[in-house]
Write an enzyme that holds these catalytic residues in place. Sequence first.
Site, PDB file in Angstrom:
ATOM      1  N   SER A 292       6.784  -0.905   4.484  1.00  0.00           N
ATOM      2  CA  SER A 292       6.512  -2.259   4.963  1.00  0.00           C
ATOM      3  C   SER A 292       7.161  -3.323   4.074  1.00  0.00           C
ATOM      4  O   SER A 292       7.152  -3.224   2.841  1.00  0.00           O
ATOM      5  CB  SER A 292       4.999  -2.480   4.992  1.00  0.00           C
ATOM      6  OG  SER A 292       4.720  -3.791   5.390  1.00  0.00           O
TER       7      SER A 292
ATOM      8  N   GLY B  48      11.695   2.127   0.778  1.00  0.00           N
ATOM      9  CA  GLY B  48      11.583   0.675   0.649  1.00  0.00           C
ATOM     10  C   GLY B  48      12.824   0.021   0.082  1.00  0.00           C
ATOM     11  O   GLY B  48      13.796  -0.268   0.799  1.00  0.00           O
TER      12      GLY B  48
ATOM     13  N   ALA C  53       7.772 -11.233  -5.122  1.00  0.00           N
ATOM     14  CA  ALA C  53       6.534 -12.012  -4.962  1.00  0.00           C
ATOM     15  C   ALA C  53       6.654 -12.771  -3.644  1.00  0.00           C
ATOM     16  O   ALA C  53       6.489 -13.991  -3.594  1.00  0.00           O
ATOM     17  CB  ALA C  53       6.340 -12.964  -6.132  1.00  0.00           C
TER      18      ALA C  53
ATOM     19  N   LYS D 119      -3.313   1.934   2.262  1.00  0.00           N
ATOM     20  CA  LYS D 119      -2.247   1.861   1.252  1.00  0.00           C
ATOM     21  C   LYS D 119      -2.855   1.483  -0.090  1.00  0.00           C
ATOM     22  O   LYS D 119      -3.409   0.393  -0.254  1.00  0.00           O
ATOM     23  CB  LYS D 119      -1.189   0.840   1.679  1.00  0.00           C
ATOM     24  CG  LYS D 119       0.030   0.858   0.764  1.00  0.00           C
ATOM     25  CD  LYS D 119       1.185   0.159   1.414  1.00  0.00           C
ATOM     26  CE  LYS D 119       2.420   0.184   0.548  1.00  0.00           C
ATOM     27  NZ  LYS D 119       3.548  -0.482   1.190  1.00  0.00           N
TER      28      LYS D 119
ATOM     29  N   CYS E  88      -1.700  -5.458  -2.095  1.00  0.00           N
ATOM     30  CA  CYS E  88      -0.554  -6.295  -2.466  1.00  0.00           C
ATOM     31  C   CYS E  88      -0.838  -7.038  -3.768  1.00  0.00           C
ATOM     32  O   CYS E  88      -1.852  -7.723  -3.873  1.00  0.00           O
ATOM     33  CB  CYS E  88      -0.234  -7.299  -1.358  1.00  0.00           C
ATOM     34  SG  CYS E  88       1.215  -8.272  -1.779  1.00  0.00           S
TER      35      CYS E  88
ATOM     36  N   GLY F 176       7.649   5.103  -3.176  1.00  0.00           N
ATOM     37  CA  GLY F 176       7.998   4.542  -4.475  1.00  0.00           C
ATOM     38  C   GLY F 176       9.303   5.084  -5.000  1.00  0.00           C
ATOM     39  O   GLY F 176       9.388   6.249  -5.395  1.00  0.00           O
TER      40      GLY F 176
HETATM   41  C1  FMN Z   1      10.500  -7.363  -0.671  1.00  0.00           C
HETATM   42  C2  FMN Z   1       9.310  -6.461  -0.504  1.00  0.00           C
HETATM   43  C3  FMN Z   1       8.324  -6.807   0.421  1.00  0.00           C
HETATM   44  C4  FMN Z   1       7.200  -5.978   0.581  1.00  0.00           C
HETATM   45  N1  FMN Z   1       6.243  -6.301   1.512  1.00  0.00           N
HETATM   46  C5  FMN Z   1       5.192  -5.465   1.732  1.00  0.00           C
HETATM   47  C6  FMN Z   1       4.244  -5.717   2.778  1.00  0.00           C
HETATM   48  O1  FMN Z   1       4.361  -6.665   3.568  1.00  0.00           O
HETATM   49  N2  FMN Z   1       3.190  -4.868   2.890  1.00  0.00           N
HETATM   50  C7  FMN Z   1       3.039  -3.763   2.074  1.00  0.00           C
HETATM   51  O2  FMN Z   1       2.065  -3.003   2.218  1.00  0.00           O
HETATM   52  N3  FMN Z   1       3.955  -3.478   1.108  1.00  0.00           N
HETATM   53  C8  FMN Z   1       5.013  -4.299   0.931  1.00  0.00           C
HETATM   54  N4  FMN Z   1       5.949  -3.980  -0.027  1.00  0.00           N
HETATM   55  C9  FMN Z   1       5.815  -2.730  -0.815  1.00  0.00           C
HETATM   56  C10 FMN Z   1       6.641  -1.598  -0.192  1.00  0.00           C
HETATM   57  O3  FMN Z   1       6.225  -1.304   1.121  1.00  0.00           O
HETATM   58  C11 FMN Z   1       6.563  -0.332  -1.069  1.00  0.00           C
HETATM   59  O4  FMN Z   1       5.209   0.065  -1.174  1.00  0.00           O
HETATM   60  C12 FMN Z   1       7.126  -0.533  -2.462  1.00  0.00           C
HETATM   61  O5  FMN Z   1       8.266  -1.348  -2.426  1.00  0.00           O
HETATM   62  C13 FMN Z   1       7.464   0.776  -3.164  1.00  0.00           C
HETATM   63  O6  FMN Z   1       8.478   1.486  -2.478  1.00  0.00           O
HETATM   64  P1  FMN Z   1      10.040   1.405  -2.926  1.00  0.00           P
HETATM   65  O7  FMN Z   1      10.080   1.651  -4.408  1.00  0.00           O
HETATM   66  O8  FMN Z   1      10.710   2.457  -2.113  1.00  0.00           O
HETATM   67  O9  FMN Z   1      10.494   0.032  -2.589  1.00  0.00           O
HETATM   68  C14 FMN Z   1       7.075  -4.795  -0.204  1.00  0.00           C
HETATM   69  C15 FMN Z   1       8.093  -4.461  -1.117  1.00  0.00           C
HETATM   70  C16 FMN Z   1       9.198  -5.266  -1.279  1.00  0.00           C
HETATM   71  C17 FMN Z   1      10.270  -4.862  -2.258  1.00  0.00           C
END
Ligand code: FMN
Length: 303
Positions: free
Chosen positions: A21, A265, A70, A165, A130, A243
Amino acid sequence: MTELTVDLGFLRLKNPILTASGTFGYGLEFAPFVELNKLGGFVVKGLYYKPKEGNPPPRLVETASGLINAIGLQGIGVEKFSEVILPQLQKFDTTLIVNVCGDEDDEYASVVEYLDKQEGISAYELNISCPNTKREGRCPALQADTTHAVVSLVKKTSKRPVITKLSPNVTDIVEIALSAQEAGSDGLSIANTCRAMAVDVEKRKAKLANVFGGLSGPAVKPIILRMVYQVACRVRIPVIGVGGIMCGRDALEYLIAGAKAVEIGTANFIDPEATVRIIRELEEFCRDKGIERIEDIIGTLRI
Ligand SMILES: Cc1cc2nc3c(=O)[nH]c(=O)nc-3n(C[C@H](O)[C@H](O)[C@H](O)COP(=O)(O)O)c2cc1C
């Protein structure tokens, strides 16, 4: 050909690769780059009941091996999502999971109640973790009792499966996971971002307007992998690993550690085709090793 389908119990995915997400918009933005029908599924950007502007900029900082965001859960709200986005997403033959947000526990239930009336959604992912919103520092996933309260409230109304989550910013992830399971969660996704910050040494100011943000990307993978393994050993419900997955081998680490599926992500920002590339890499690995079904590799860590 390797059989890539995975069974989460409440949901069957055509392969274990989902999008995370907030990193894949509402899916449509990526349609020019990615054949969405090839994905195991996608989790759309977090939705509050009403539209949200998110935090003021700057909202993103690159770090060594990661990204601090953020954004503050900017989003269009349930009404616009249902009227404008959802009808377009229904044309795709893949699993759609909606990430649900709330400033208060009741709001999660209201979002789910509204979305329950819409077609084409397979499950909800409850974003109770979050680290950079109004609730920061007190999001429900930081404690077992608050996790239990919001999950059981949503489960009372939801007609669809609920994936909770979790936050990595806790001392004992297993305790929180067990409380979500006890409250009726159908699955868990582990994890949201790690609370972090960065400083501009010239200005002596925080690089993010919000000061704190959430770290994602390769830097967090070993930590989240450890949590996925710890939780998968203890719960009955399926765990989805999230992650720092950048390639097929990263995804395999999570599957071997016990995740039934994974979400991609930060990798989407570097390579918009990362998801389909990772599916291809999984297939190649399985073919080379003579693995007939991807499910045969799940939870096979040898200790
Ligand atoms: C720019 C950005 C926006 C995100 N927005 C959300 C969100 O709306 N809801 C959510 O549950 N996680 C959000 N996340 C977290 C990601 O879904 C994910 O849990 C996290 O980035 C770890 O995965 P990754 O290392 O593959 O990015 C966001 C992450 C990023 C980088």
